[in-house]
Write a protein that holds these residues in place. Sequence first.
Motif, PDB file in Angstrom:
ATOM      1  N   ASN A   1      -7.532   4.331   3.935  1.00 16.26           N
ATOM      2  CA  ASN A   1      -7.913   5.443   4.727  1.00 16.26           C
ATOM      3  C   ASN A   1      -9.568   5.691   4.365  1.00 16.26           C
ATOM      4  N   SER A   2      -9.994   5.141   3.334  1.00 13.73           N
ATOM      5  CA  SER A   2     -11.138   5.566   3.109  1.00 13.73           C
ATOM      6  C   SER A   2     -12.263   4.951   3.985  1.00 13.73           C
TER       7      SER A   2
ATOM      8  N   HIS B   1     -10.164   8.501  10.078  1.00 13.51           N
ATOM      9  CA  HIS B   1      -9.378   9.043  11.151  1.00 13.51           C
ATOM     10  C   HIS B   1      -7.734   9.060  11.044  1.00 13.51           C
ATOM     11  N   LEU B   2      -7.168   8.328   9.953  1.00 10.55           N
ATOM     12  CA  LEU B   2      -5.820   7.797   9.832  1.00 10.55           C
ATOM     13  C   LEU B   2      -5.558   9.090   9.008  1.00 10.55           C
ATOM     14  N   LYS B   3      -4.284   9.695   9.653  1.00 15.28           N
ATOM     15  CA  LYS B   3      -3.621  10.706   8.857  1.00 15.28           C
ATOM     16  C   LYS B   3      -2.628  10.340   7.923  1.00 15.28           C
ATOM     17  N   LEU B   4      -2.755  10.655   6.545  1.00 13.27           N
ATOM     18  CA  LEU B   4      -2.053  10.145   5.399  1.00 13.27           C
ATOM     19  C   LEU B   4      -0.589  10.993   5.542  1.00 13.27           C
ATOM     20  N   ASP B   5       0.536  10.701   5.205  1.00  8.92           N
ATOM     21  CA  ASP B   5       1.522  11.652   4.869  1.00  8.92           C
ATOM     22  C   ASP B   5       2.819  11.153   4.141  1.00  8.92           C
ATOM     23  N   ALA B   6       3.802  11.578   3.752  1.00  6.21           N
ATOM     24  CA  ALA B   6       4.880  11.177   3.225  1.00  6.21           C
ATOM     25  C   ALA B   6       6.025  12.093   3.659  1.00  6.21           C
ATOM     26  N   ILE B   7       7.269  11.288   3.862  1.00 10.60           N
ATOM     27  CA  ILE B   7       8.456  11.931   4.034  1.00 10.60           C
ATOM     28  C   ILE B   7       9.645  11.412   3.177  1.00 10.60           C
ATOM     29  N   ILE B   8      10.636  12.243   3.020  1.00 13.21           N
ATOM     30  CA  ILE B   8      11.666  11.940   2.306  1.00 13.21           C
ATOM     31  C   ILE B   8      12.673  11.134   3.338  1.00 13.21           C
TER      32      ILE B   8
END
Lengths: 373, 373
Positions: free
Chosen positions: B215-216, B220-227
């Motif tokens: 991402n650095s 523009h990339l959105k970072l996230d985590a989900i279960i």
Amino acid sequence: MSLILLGSTGSIGSNTLKVAKEFGIPIEVLGAGRNIALLNQQIKAFSPKAVIIQNANDKDQLKSNGARIYIGENGLKEAIFNSDSKILLNAISGGNGLKASIFAQQANKTIALANKESLVSAGWLFDTTKIIPVDSEHFSLWYLLRNQNIEHISSLIITASGGAFRDMPLEDIANKTKKDALKHPNWNMGDKITVDSASMINKLFELLEAHWLFNSKNPHLKLDAIIERSSNVHALIGHTDGSFSAHLSYPDMRLAIAYALDLIKAEQISLIPPLDLKNLFKIKFEEIDYKRYPVWSLKSNLLRNPKLGVILNAANEILTDAFLNNRIPFGHIATEIIESIQAYETKCLAIQNFEDVLNLDLEIKAYIKQKLA
Amino acid sequence: MSLILLGSTGSIGSNTLKVAKEFGIPIEVLGAGRNIALLNQQIKAFSPKAVIIQNANDKDQLKSNGARIYIGENGLKEAIFNSDSKILLNAISGGNGLKASIFAQQANKTIALANKESLVSAGWLFDTTKIIPVDSEHFSLWYLLRNQNIEHISSLIITASGGAFRDMPLEDIANKTKKDALKHPNWNMGDKITVDSASMINKLFELLEAHWLFNSKNPHLKLDAIIERSSNVHALIGHTDGSFSAHLSYPDMRLAIAYALDLIKAEQISLIPPLDLKNLFKIKFEEIDYKRYPVWSLKSNLLRNPKLGVILNAANEILTDAFLNNRIPFGHIATEIIESIQAYETKCLAIQNFEDVLNLDLEIKAYIKQKLA
């Protein structure tokens, strides 16, 4: 660039016009069947240079808005050959779609293909490098395979919703009628494809299409289909390394259409709502059971001998029509298809060209009609 | 080609040796902590040219089999600089792993990185083009992003199992002890990472790693985590067009290790069992709730200010250790981390180089220790 759109008044046709409008792509030719009222609206909105209709009787109702009018099969051919567009989106349903694809190939057009019969009945006669698939499953396979080294892919898997009878007690299915079969769990489509979904014939069609699109030049690829009830996962590819990649989106035809019409634009904007991962139904992959879907017992033979799609398609067309007219119960569709394959297998494997396909198609349809008479 | 393997006696180290054996890759250097018995077996099986151990006291038990012996931090540095291998797999757990990564970068090695602290504490100081991620989530992101035009990717999503407390009544979690926290629902790992999984700190670490890896240079990339409870989906990428691609496999570290060691071989053979789609658990994506995982409230701030990983890592190391020694209840880990971030945020954002990182790390650890005393 401009577009020839055939089957403009159906669901895919309407969605194609939405995408074309969004992308600013002019419609050079509009072709429709007999829904002249809607066609007139489309002509008004998109000002095509030419219009194709199926039946000369409808000409009086047509408001052509200055467009040149073509009629019937000869008109279809002429319109295609007279057009400048390099791309033809074929969303004609049924056997007429095959002829449109033949003419398009003869005229050296790229075919954005939503018509199933073209590849199911005559896949080996098309240059699939000039075909872009316009349905969720094959589009997703294409999407996942882009920039992949095909040597390191081992399987292509398309998904099925399971259709109207996916939870019906097995012993009840064979006697079901039109009313039951048209209750598709996930969405509304035309009657025939809804029945094809309940019988799982639609997925056999799609496996055959996948064969001609992807597998015929890469016979190491194993093709299969699995049930995924939410219809948010459209396809998966299996990698040689043991992992899988899956393609997910809300089921919305505009995605595949957009990529067929203009790949560069399609990548850059979101025509469809982004998938909300946190609010999806549970994803579960289930085997397609031939006890629930008797035609599934034909899968191996069809994939070994994909020319047999001619029989599958011709027999199914007559049988589904009979079912929709309440002349046969649901179970007869599968029984008669399996018998037709046995009856015509040898003959079918010997056919060579488009004329053979069209002749055999007529012969099988007559055979089924006579059996049902 | 040959390999430097650091952290050889842990789970990733052992799996790396399995893959190296399968691929016929010689081990030039083996580095381990204090499990000399297992290290001796590995030396016998792989005949490295050099061995690194942590503590001079262990030298007597070492059966070096003719390998040159290096000891401690200086030995680590010397061994790396003296080696011919172009690739170093860093599976050291904890802060020592950061130093190993620094030395490896100074010696111009490609780093196959399993150590989390390196990027969490000092991501901006590494040339990430020379880092290959060796854990399921970042490997899967890399796998999905291969040959993609990053301009048309909008989000990177990694998955979390949810850890030991994913179904615990919310009001009970804060008082839980070591015994409860170590009951990971999906697999056995080391104690610390199992607690980091229960607290969701592990996933904050991984988001920070994903930031530095992907991402650095592409903000523009959105970072996230989900279960995703089954741990068969490791990551997804969101396309600008609204669809997602997902990478699925059985959770098996050998896949990521194989690609880090030899991409060409890894693509051609299946080291891990192919995923049996029809027998998977249901896949459901669930939001990570900060009421269940209080550290999750730090996510936005951490992704905006990823240098804060230094505080997160240092504070967590001391707090998790205190928790594992039954000195604090589970809920204190999150509370104290959140307070530490507040206390050190300004100072942390001003640090520049590796020395600053190491000094701040020590300062924060002393601060937490003093608070707990």
